[in-house]
Design a protein around this motif. Sequence first.
Motif, PDB file in Angstrom:
ATOM      1  N   LEU A 141      29.956 -18.176 -42.307  1.00 32.11           N
ATOM      2  CA  LEU A 141      28.719 -18.759 -41.795  1.00 32.11           C
ATOM      3  C   LEU A 141      27.592 -18.622 -42.815  1.00 32.11           C
ATOM      4  CD1 LEU A 141      27.478 -20.191 -39.390  1.00 32.11           C
ATOM      5  CD2 LEU A 141      26.968 -17.965 -38.375  1.00 32.11           C
ATOM      6  N   VAL A 142      27.554 -17.504 -43.525  1.00 31.64           N
ATOM      7  CA  VAL A 142      26.537 -17.315 -44.562  1.00 31.64           C
ATOM      8  C   VAL A 142      26.671 -18.384 -45.635  1.00 31.64           C
ATOM      9  CG1 VAL A 142      25.839 -15.820 -46.480  1.00 31.64           C
ATOM     10  CG2 VAL A 142      26.170 -14.849 -44.211  1.00 31.64           C
ATOM     11  N   VAL A 143      27.910 -18.651 -46.046  1.00 36.94           N
ATOM     12  CA  VAL A 143      28.150 -19.675 -47.073  1.00 36.94           C
ATOM     13  C   VAL A 143      27.707 -21.050 -46.580  1.00 36.94           C
ATOM     14  CG1 VAL A 143      29.915 -20.860 -48.440  1.00 36.94           C
ATOM     15  CG2 VAL A 143      30.043 -18.378 -48.117  1.00 36.94           C
ATOM     16  N   VAL A 144      28.067 -21.374 -45.347  1.00 37.77           N
ATOM     17  CA  VAL A 144      27.687 -22.662 -44.771  1.00 37.77           C
ATOM     18  C   VAL A 144      26.167 -22.782 -44.654  1.00 37.77           C
ATOM     19  CG1 VAL A 144      27.796 -24.091 -42.694  1.00 37.77           C
ATOM     20  CG2 VAL A 144      29.863 -22.960 -43.539  1.00 37.77           C
ATOM     21  N   SER A 167      23.485 -13.677 -40.110  1.00 43.19           N
ATOM     22  CA  SER A 167      23.811 -14.566 -41.226  1.00 43.19           C
ATOM     23  C   SER A 167      22.623 -15.449 -41.589  1.00 43.19           C
ATOM     24  CB  SER A 167      25.020 -15.429 -40.873  1.00 43.19           C
ATOM     25  OG  SER A 167      24.735 -16.293 -39.783  1.00 43.19           O
ATOM     26  N   ASP A 168      21.905 -15.892 -40.591  1.00 45.21           N
ATOM     27  CA  ASP A 168      20.728 -16.729 -40.814  1.00 45.21           C
ATOM     28  C   ASP A 168      19.655 -15.939 -41.575  1.00 45.21           C
ATOM     29  OD1 ASP A 168      19.764 -19.373 -40.347  1.00 45.21           O
ATOM     30  OD2 ASP A 168      18.355 -18.598 -38.882  1.00 45.21           O
ATOM     31  N   VAL A 169      19.383 -14.727 -41.113  1.00 45.06           N
ATOM     32  CA  VAL A 169      18.382 -13.874 -41.758  1.00 45.06           C
ATOM     33  C   VAL A 169      18.780 -13.564 -43.192  1.00 45.06           C
ATOM     34  CG1 VAL A 169      17.381 -11.555 -41.760  1.00 45.06           C
ATOM     35  CG2 VAL A 169      17.502 -12.848 -39.635  1.00 45.06           C
ATOM     36  N   LEU A 170      20.056 -13.285 -43.402  1.00 45.75           N
ATOM     37  CA  LEU A 170      20.536 -12.931 -44.738  1.00 45.75           C
ATOM     38  C   LEU A 170      20.311 -14.076 -45.728  1.00 45.75           C
ATOM     39  CD1 LEU A 170      21.936 -10.892 -46.561  1.00 45.75           C
ATOM     40  CD2 LEU A 170      24.142 -11.841 -45.828  1.00 45.75           C
ATOM     41  N   VAL A 171      20.584 -15.299 -45.295  1.00 46.01           N
ATOM     42  CA  VAL A 171      20.390 -16.451 -46.179  1.00 46.01           C
ATOM     43  C   VAL A 171      18.920 -16.590 -46.555  1.00 46.01           C
ATOM     44  CG1 VAL A 171      20.465 -18.980 -46.304  1.00 46.01           C
ATOM     45  CG2 VAL A 171      22.424 -17.709 -45.419  1.00 46.01           C
ATOM     46  N   TYR A 172      18.038 -16.503 -45.572  1.00 44.02           N
ATOM     47  CA  TYR A 172      16.604 -16.619 -45.865  1.00 44.02           C
ATOM     48  C   TYR A 172      16.138 -15.490 -46.777  1.00 44.02           C
ATOM     49  CZ  TYR A 172      16.112 -20.237 -42.288  1.00 44.02           C
ATOM     50  OH  TYR A 172      16.217 -21.403 -41.571  1.00 44.02           O
ATOM     51  N   PHE A 173      16.634 -14.297 -46.545  1.00 46.56           N
ATOM     52  CA  PHE A 173      16.239 -13.158 -47.364  1.00 46.56           C
ATOM     53  C   PHE A 173      16.672 -13.346 -48.815  1.00 46.56           C
ATOM     54  CE2 PHE A 173      17.046  -8.844 -49.058  1.00 46.56           C
ATOM     55  CZ  PHE A 173      15.763  -8.335 -48.966  1.00 46.56           C
ATOM     56  N   VAL A 174      17.893 -13.798 -49.012  1.00 45.62           N
ATOM     57  CA  VAL A 174      18.389 -14.034 -50.372  1.00 45.62           C
ATOM     58  C   VAL A 174      17.579 -15.127 -51.065  1.00 45.62           C
ATOM     59  CG1 VAL A 174      20.356 -14.867 -51.726  1.00 45.62           C
ATOM     60  CG2 VAL A 174      20.714 -13.179 -49.924  1.00 45.62           C
ATOM     61  N   MET A 175      17.233 -16.169 -50.333  1.00 50.35           N
ATOM     62  CA  MET A 175      16.435 -17.245 -50.920  1.00 50.35           C
ATOM     63  C   MET A 175      15.046 -16.742 -51.329  1.00 50.35           C
ATOM     64  SD  MET A 175      18.355 -19.801 -51.177  1.00 50.35           S
ATOM     65  CE  MET A 175      19.967 -20.304 -50.562  1.00 50.35           C
ATOM     66  N   ILE A 176      14.470 -15.878 -50.512  1.00 46.85           N
ATOM     67  CA  ILE A 176      13.182 -15.273 -50.881  1.00 46.85           C
ATOM     68  C   ILE A 176      13.320 -14.490 -52.178  1.00 46.85           C
ATOM     69  CG2 ILE A 176      11.551 -13.452 -50.249  1.00 46.85           C
ATOM     70  CD1 ILE A 176      11.798 -14.370 -47.352  1.00 46.85           C
TER      71      ILE A 176
END
Length: 250
Positions: free
Chosen positions: A10-13, A106-115
């Motif tokens: 889900l993180v990848v998607v 997974s949603d939070v992790l993606v946003y955090f990595v993008m930040i």
Amino acid sequence: MIQKSAAQKLVVVQAKLYLREPMGVFFTLLFAPLLLVVMGLIFGNEPQPVFGGHGQLDIYVPMYAAIVIGMVGLTTIPIEASARRDAGVLRRFRATPLRPLTYIVSDVLVYFVMILLGIFLLFAIGMGIYGVQFDGNPLALLAGISLSAAAFLTLGYIIASVSPNTRIATVIGNVLLIPMMMLSGITLPLEMMPETVRQVARFIPLTHVATLLRGLWFGEPIGQHMTEIVVLGGILIVGMVVAARTFRWE
């Protein structure tokens, strides 16, 4: 194990979906670095007494990191989450065997990595092209960025929760973000603002992000910023509780 595997996929998607949105990518990864380049072309980075011998870009680099955090938290998350809810995506996720927490993490992790990517690019341009000074501890700065990002991510989910649709989420996010950017010392350092504005800025969450990151950037002891840490920590804790109670899947 099934939940962990599903979360990884889900993180990848989620990351791929994020990178397919031009506006989100621009404001997360490119806006702050481009703004720094423009300011560098206009003002340069000559030392100035008003900034304690630092150049204007030395001050702006950690402040612009706060812009990345504010934009993702107050606009990107509310818009994306509301759009997915309007399209029925969240309802379909809720109907799968996936636990709600798996999707949220997974949603939070993606946003955090993008930040982190957006801030890293900003720092790389500032230090690599303009010779911006960094006098702090990298781990302390990373901790400050993480706390600030987490606090504003929770605010984003609250906005998404209370917004009936994507249009309202966009309006609320921008109505909050733009005044915060104008008054928090990001667009114009607080040293150059009237005393009245500086007093008002103390009550703006983004001010505490900018102040914390600027202090850690210049190597100030973390104990000197307990006010900012307590405020952002309070926003994080209260925001998590409110977001958990109000988040809507449909």
